[in-house]
Motif scaffolding. Structure first.
Motif, PDB file in Angstrom:
ATOM      1  N   ALA A  97       0.835  -1.209   0.000  1.00  0.00           N
ATOM      2  CA  ALA A  97       0.000   0.000   0.000  1.00  0.00           C
ATOM      3  C   ALA A  97       0.867   1.255   0.000  1.00  0.00           C
ATOM      4  CB  ALA A  97      -0.933  -0.008   1.203  1.00  0.00           C
ATOM      5  N   LYS A  98       1.960   1.233   0.756  1.00  0.00           N
ATOM      6  CA  LYS A  98       2.878   2.382   0.768  1.00  0.00           C
ATOM      7  C   LYS A  98       3.502   2.588  -0.607  1.00  0.00           C
ATOM      8  CE  LYS A  98       4.238   1.981   5.615  1.00  0.00           C
ATOM      9  NZ  LYS A  98       5.346   1.622   6.537  1.00  0.00           N
ATOM     10  N   ALA A  99       3.924   1.495  -1.229  1.00  0.00           N
ATOM     11  CA  ALA A  99       4.543   1.591  -2.556  1.00  0.00           C
ATOM     12  C   ALA A  99       3.543   2.139  -3.574  1.00  0.00           C
ATOM     13  CB  ALA A  99       5.073   0.233  -2.991  1.00  0.00           C
ATOM     14  N   LEU A 100       2.300   1.683  -3.479  1.00  0.00           N
ATOM     15  CA  LEU A 100       1.269   2.189  -4.392  1.00  0.00           C
ATOM     16  C   LEU A 100       0.982   3.669  -4.133  1.00  0.00           C
ATOM     17  CD1 LEU A 100      -1.152  -0.873  -4.440  1.00  0.00           C
ATOM     18  CD2 LEU A 100       0.252  -0.038  -6.335  1.00  0.00           C
ATOM     19  N   ALA A 101       1.061   4.071  -2.876  1.00  0.00           N
ATOM     20  CA  ALA A 101       0.849   5.485  -2.540  1.00  0.00           C
ATOM     21  C   ALA A 101       1.956   6.351  -3.143  1.00  0.00           C
ATOM     22  CB  ALA A 101       0.799   5.667  -1.028  1.00  0.00           C
ATOM     23  N   VAL A 102       3.187   5.846  -3.129  1.00  0.00           N
ATOM     24  CA  VAL A 102       4.304   6.583  -3.751  1.00  0.00           C
ATOM     25  C   VAL A 102       4.061   6.715  -5.247  1.00  0.00           C
ATOM     26  CG1 VAL A 102       6.770   6.453  -4.310  1.00  0.00           C
ATOM     27  CG2 VAL A 102       5.995   5.979  -1.983  1.00  0.00           C
ATOM     28  N   GLU A 103       3.629   5.630  -5.878  1.00  0.00           N
ATOM     29  CA  GLU A 103       3.323   5.682  -7.319  1.00  0.00           C
ATOM     30  C   GLU A 103       2.240   6.718  -7.604  1.00  0.00           C
ATOM     31  OE1 GLU A 103       2.461   2.245  -9.705  1.00  0.00           O
ATOM     32  OE2 GLU A 103       3.910   1.046  -8.581  1.00  0.00           O
ATOM     33  N   THR A 104       1.206   6.703  -6.788  1.00  0.00           N
ATOM     34  CA  THR A 104       0.092   7.649  -6.977  1.00  0.00           C
ATOM     35  C   THR A 104       0.569   9.083  -6.812  1.00  0.00           C
ATOM     36  OG1 THR A 104      -1.476   5.994  -6.171  1.00  0.00           O
ATOM     37  CG2 THR A 104      -2.213   8.281  -6.156  1.00  0.00           C
ATOM     38  N   GLU A 105       1.428   9.318  -5.832  1.00  0.00           N
ATOM     39  CA  GLU A 105       1.956  10.659  -5.606  1.00  0.00           C
ATOM     40  C   GLU A 105       2.756  11.132  -6.823  1.00  0.00           C
ATOM     41  OE1 GLU A 105       5.151  12.854  -2.653  1.00  0.00           O
ATOM     42  OE2 GLU A 105       4.132  11.048  -1.950  1.00  0.00           O
ATOM     43  N   ILE A 106       3.601  10.257  -7.355  1.00  0.00           N
ATOM     44  CA  ILE A 106       4.391  10.621  -8.540  1.00  0.00           C
ATOM     45  C   ILE A 106       3.474  10.879  -9.727  1.00  0.00           C
ATOM     46  CG2 ILE A 106       6.108   9.786 -10.188  1.00  0.00           C
ATOM     47  CD1 ILE A 106       7.368   8.216  -7.818  1.00  0.00           C
ATOM     48  N   GLN A 107       2.454  10.041  -9.887  1.00  0.00           N
ATOM     49  CA  GLN A 107       1.514  10.225 -10.993  1.00  0.00           C
ATOM     50  C   GLN A 107       0.780  11.556 -10.855  1.00  0.00           C
ATOM     51  OE1 GLN A 107       1.255   8.142 -13.740  1.00  0.00           O
ATOM     52  NE2 GLN A 107       0.154   9.924 -14.479  1.00  0.00           N
ATOM     53  N   ASN A 108       0.427  11.927  -9.624  1.00  0.00           N
ATOM     54  CA  ASN A 108      -0.228  13.218  -9.397  1.00  0.00           C
ATOM     55  C   ASN A 108       0.696  14.373  -9.771  1.00  0.00           C
ATOM     56  OD1 ASN A 108      -2.555  11.975  -8.509  1.00  0.00           O
ATOM     57  ND2 ASN A 108      -2.048  12.171  -6.341  1.00  0.00           N
ATOM     58  N   LYS A 109       1.994  14.231  -9.464  1.00  0.00           N
ATOM     59  CA  LYS A 109       2.967  15.261  -9.851  1.00  0.00           C
ATOM     60  C   LYS A 109       3.077  15.347 -11.366  1.00  0.00           C
ATOM     61  CE  LYS A 109       5.826  15.013  -5.682  1.00  0.00           C
ATOM     62  NZ  LYS A 109       7.154  14.614  -5.150  1.00  0.00           N
ATOM     63  N   LEU A 110       3.071  14.189 -12.034  1.00  0.00           N
ATOM     64  CA  LEU A 110       3.111  14.186 -13.507  1.00  0.00           C
ATOM     65  C   LEU A 110       1.881  14.879 -14.086  1.00  0.00           C
ATOM     66  CD1 LEU A 110       4.481  10.638 -14.384  1.00  0.00           C
ATOM     67  CD2 LEU A 110       5.423  12.817 -15.154  1.00  0.00           C
ATOM     68  N   ASP A 111       0.736  14.609 -13.490  1.00  0.00           N
ATOM     69  CA  ASP A 111      -0.492  15.270 -13.945  1.00  0.00           C
ATOM     70  C   ASP A 111      -0.403  16.782 -13.749  1.00  0.00           C
ATOM     71  OD1 ASP A 111      -1.454  12.748 -14.540  1.00  0.00           O
ATOM     72  OD2 ASP A 111      -2.745  12.613 -12.765  1.00  0.00           O
ATOM     73  N   SER A 112       0.205  17.179 -12.644  1.00  0.00           N
ATOM     74  CA  SER A 112       0.370  18.611 -12.377  1.00  0.00           C
ATOM     75  C   SER A 112       1.293  19.253 -13.410  1.00  0.00           C
ATOM     76  CB  SER A 112       0.942  18.801 -10.972  1.00  0.00           C
ATOM     77  OG  SER A 112       1.251  20.145 -10.732  1.00  0.00           O
ATOM     78  N   VAL A 113       2.380  18.585 -13.746  1.00  0.00           N
ATOM     79  CA  VAL A 113       3.309  19.100 -14.768  1.00  0.00           C
ATOM     80  C   VAL A 113       2.586  19.218 -16.106  1.00  0.00           C
ATOM     81  CG1 VAL A 113       5.365  18.522 -16.123  1.00  0.00           C
ATOM     82  CG2 VAL A 113       5.422  18.350 -13.633  1.00  0.00           C
ATOM     83  N   ALA A 114       1.772  18.215 -16.430  1.00  0.00           N
ATOM     84  CA  ALA A 114       1.042  18.245 -17.702  1.00  0.00           C
ATOM     85  C   ALA A 114       0.055  19.414 -17.739  1.00  0.00           C
ATOM     86  CB  ALA A 114       0.299  16.927 -17.912  1.00  0.00           C
ATOM     87  N   SER A 115      -0.628  19.644 -16.633  1.00  0.00           N
ATOM     88  CA  SER A 115      -1.582  20.762 -16.625  1.00  0.00           C
ATOM     89  C   SER A 115      -0.858  22.108 -16.665  1.00  0.00           C
ATOM     90  CB  SER A 115      -2.512  20.679 -15.415  1.00  0.00           C
ATOM     91  OG  SER A 115      -1.789  20.772 -14.212  1.00  0.00           O
ATOM     92  N   GLN A 116       0.326  22.192 -16.031  1.00  0.00           N
ATOM     93  CA  GLN A 116       1.124  23.419 -16.118  1.00  0.00           C
ATOM     94  C   GLN A 116       1.581  23.658 -17.555  1.00  0.00           C
ATOM     95  OE1 GLN A 116       4.421  23.259 -13.384  1.00  0.00           O
ATOM     96  NE2 GLN A 116       3.099  23.115 -11.574  1.00  0.00           N
TER      97      GLN A 116
END
Length: 152
Positions: free
Chosen positions: A27-46
């Motif tokens: 679950a922790k590893a998946l949370a890290v993946e989700t956090e990175i994916q959220n950052k990628l989404d933020s970069v894409a929207s920027q």
């Protein structure tokens, strides 16, 4: 008859604890993946927002600044993709560990079920034997009282 006790219960409890721990790690590893994916989404929207801001602009400075910002966003995206790839490897390793632990736990649980089944069969057999013995005693008592003519 004595109460059922699974001899490997302590080991099963440890395996269940390990399974819970491995689940938490996954679950922790998946949370890290989700956090990175959220950052990628933020970069894409920027990136999209910056592109829309530069549309129709004629100022050379804003064009250069926008181009530099694009480079920065591209760099951030590449770094985040590397992090995501590493996080995916960690997640897969955690998933593999969890699968192995789950298989061990399931094997022990199956052994416990089989042992309980055998125990229940022994208990049922013993109860049947006791019931047969009681019935035999009653039959013999009735037979004796019938041959004695009721004189005792």
């Amino acid at each position: 008859m004595k109460k059922f006790r699974f001899e490997l219960q302590d080991i099963l409890d440890v395996k269940k604890f390990e399974e819970d721990s491995a689940t938490a790690e996954l679950a922790k590893a998946l949370a890290v993946e989700t956090e990175i994916q959220n950052k990628l989404d933020s970069v894409a929207s920027q990136y999209v927002a910056a592109k829309n801001d530069l549309k129709g602009g004629t100022d050379a400075r804003s064009f250069i600044a926008g181009h530099q910002f694009y480079k920065l966003l591209e760099y951030q995206k590449e770094e985040l993709l590397k992090e995501l790839a590493e996080a995916n490897l960690v997640t897969e390793e955690k998933r593999k560990i969890l699968t192995e632990i789950m298989q061990n736990t399931q094997a022990l649980e199956k052994l416990k079920e089989e042992a309980l089944s055998e125990y229940n069969a022994r208990v049922n057999l013993e109860e049947e034997n006791n019931a047969d013995e009681i019935n035999s005693i009653r039959f013999n008592i009735n037979k004796l009282t019938a041959t004695d003519g009721g004189q005792a």
